[in-house]
Design an enzyme around this catalytic site. Structure first.
Site, PDB file in Angstrom:
ATOM      1  N   LYS A  55       0.830  -1.207   0.000  1.00  0.00           N
ATOM      2  CA  LYS A  55       0.000   0.000   0.000  1.00  0.00           C
ATOM      3  C   LYS A  55       0.864   1.255   0.000  1.00  0.00           C
ATOM      4  CE  LYS A  55      -3.825  -2.505   2.110  1.00  0.00           C
ATOM      5  NZ  LYS A  55      -4.545  -2.911   3.341  1.00  0.00           N
ATOM      6  N   GLN A  99      -5.033  -1.855   9.625  1.00  0.00           N
ATOM      7  CA  GLN A  99      -4.767  -3.132   8.959  1.00  0.00           C
ATOM      8  C   GLN A  99      -5.343  -4.286   9.787  1.00  0.00           C
ATOM      9  OE1 GLN A  99      -3.280  -3.546   5.877  1.00  0.00           O
ATOM     10  NE2 GLN A  99      -3.843  -5.695   6.091  1.00  0.00           N
ATOM     11  N   ASP A 122     -11.141   2.781   3.921  1.00  0.00           N
ATOM     12  CA  ASP A 122     -11.474   1.368   3.716  1.00  0.00           C
ATOM     13  C   ASP A 122     -12.988   1.144   3.671  1.00  0.00           C
ATOM     14  OD1 ASP A 122      -9.415  -0.343   3.190  1.00  0.00           O
ATOM     15  OD2 ASP A 122      -8.970  -0.829   5.276  1.00  0.00           O
TER      16      ASP A 122
END
Lengths: 287, 287
Positions: A55, A99, A122
């Site tokens: 990422k 994460q 997200d």
């Protein structure tokens, strides 16, 4: 007549998204705005470390400043939330990503809810999930968005199309189902409790598989010409394979994503895109 | 062997929910707590007036104090929101319901979002919809909840069951699909853009129809023994009919809701139930 199968090159599509994101970032740079993404990694899960690296390197190619906050394995829920709240307040951070999975025992629910919905790149915050379900999509989960992006790029019509999704997770299956309904596709969602999976998958014009079972989808379960998105990432011996028996199914599919190099890169690309969206939204007054 | 069709008596089930709600209200009364519901009606739509009356009389049978706020047809979005914000602050109001549709031109989205999620007994707030999609159901839309309640009362297993929903609205189809997935049913959602409706409806162990098309579902579209929930309320001549051809389909269904007297009363009953849930949640400290 032989119909050729389109290999959906996630890496190539992601490259285009990166270039487009870089252009948008350059426009913001003229106004002294630099999009900023913060990732929060708790513990030392090697797979998570790899995703975080992927990422950040994508960010660097796309004109996004990114930083990682590393918290020790022993962190409490409260410590994670305190860190996120710090990031919520920072003006140079436009997107925040926690994460997953968190180290054993930690429930991510409360930590995810502490991310400001405007910075939730997200798309997992209930506020954003609710807007998604209601058809007013804002920030949404990146994997479903990547699949819809690829279908748009392939000029695949969604209205009235038969979409079958295997897997009903919060991250892929359920949000993708709602997003497909928002686009007037007919949607079927199957999963481990489904009685006769093949009965459903054979209906699909578009088949999305996110089951985490290597080689689950065989040739005889697929309608010839169907578009296949394989979300599975499974380690089998020293190979990474998807949930679809690629060798068999690619012979009859109209289009198919490989694993690796399909849905994975698209997912990361959508993270970049949403970080730009979030930055533009947050800096409207300065533009 | 002749299998008899169960007529799902929404009125009788609603009566039981009312009695149960009254019991819960009595327990709260011991602590000087009276559950309070406020409805907000804008304008003079006769159907809306009727629904409001039905809801208030159900409240009175179930131990819930209710009041209606009547706003003129000419109200602005801001005026509606101001009134809702007043109700948000009142401690004696535990549930707030904005009767839809609003008079022409007014978009309900912002007004609905101004209802405090904790008092959103219709379950339409994005915050509650998002929790629903994520499988952490709190306050949810009343019609889907009523259908699931009836299925539980009928001891119908949902896990692995084939559920087909016709209609993909924000109020019924989409939230019900997510709630069925949360219970591990296999789910298909069809709608006006679906190519071959019968192909789908014939798969259903449980068929929910919310299309607003009188007599849409015929006998040959239904698997014998299926459970049928008819959400449609259509005026045809001087009769109220559903979306299912009741006379035909009731001959082969395993269970079926009549119209009227099926899903309608169940929906109102769930409003009572959720008002009690909200009241109990809000007064935890006093109990």
């Amino acid at each position: 007549m032989i119909e050729l199968t389109t290999i959906i090159d996630g890496k190539a599509l992601a490259g285009e998204v990166e270039a487009e994101t870089l252009e948008r970032a350059k426009k913001l740079a003229n106004k002294a705005i630099v999009p900023g993404l913060a990732t929060v990694l708790v513990g030392e899960n090697p797979a998570s470390q790899m995703y975080i690296r992927l990422k950040h390197s994508a960010c660097s190619r796309a004109g996004i400043r990114s930083e990682n906050v590393l918290l020790p394995e022993s962190s409490t829920e409260e410590e994670i939330i305190a860190k996120i709240e710090e990031l919520n307040l920072r003006e140079d951070i436009n997107g925040i990503l926690l994460q997953l999975p968190l180290p054993g025992g930690l429930n991510p629910q409360r930590a995810m809810m502490s991310i400001l919905p405007e910075k939730d790149v997200d798309g997992f915050h209930p506020r954003n999930m609710g807007a998604l379900l209601l058809g007013a999509e804002r920030l949404v989960p990146c994997t479903p968005l990547g699949i819809i992006y690829a279908l748009e790029r392939l000029d695949k019509k969604l209205e009235g199309t038969e979409v079958v999704i295997v897997g009903h997770s919060n991250v892929v299956g359920k949000p993708l189902a709602a997003m497909m309904l928002n686009r007037n596709a007919t949607v079927q969602v199957c999963h481990v409790f489904t009685r006769d999976l093949a009965e459903h998958t054979r209906d699909a014009d578009i088949l999305v598989v996110a089951a985490g079972v290597p080689g689950l989808i065989k040739k005889e379960m697929v309608r010839p010409g169907a578009y296949i998105f394989d979300v599975g990432i499974n380690r089998v011996g020293d190979k990474t394979v998807g949930d679809v028996d690629y060798e068999e199914v690619s012979q009859i599919a109209g289009a198919i994503t490989p694993v690796p190099g399909g849905v994975g890169p698209l997912t990361v690309a959508m993270l970049l895109r949403q970080t730009l969206n979030a930055t533009e939204d947050q800096t409207k007054d300065q533009q």
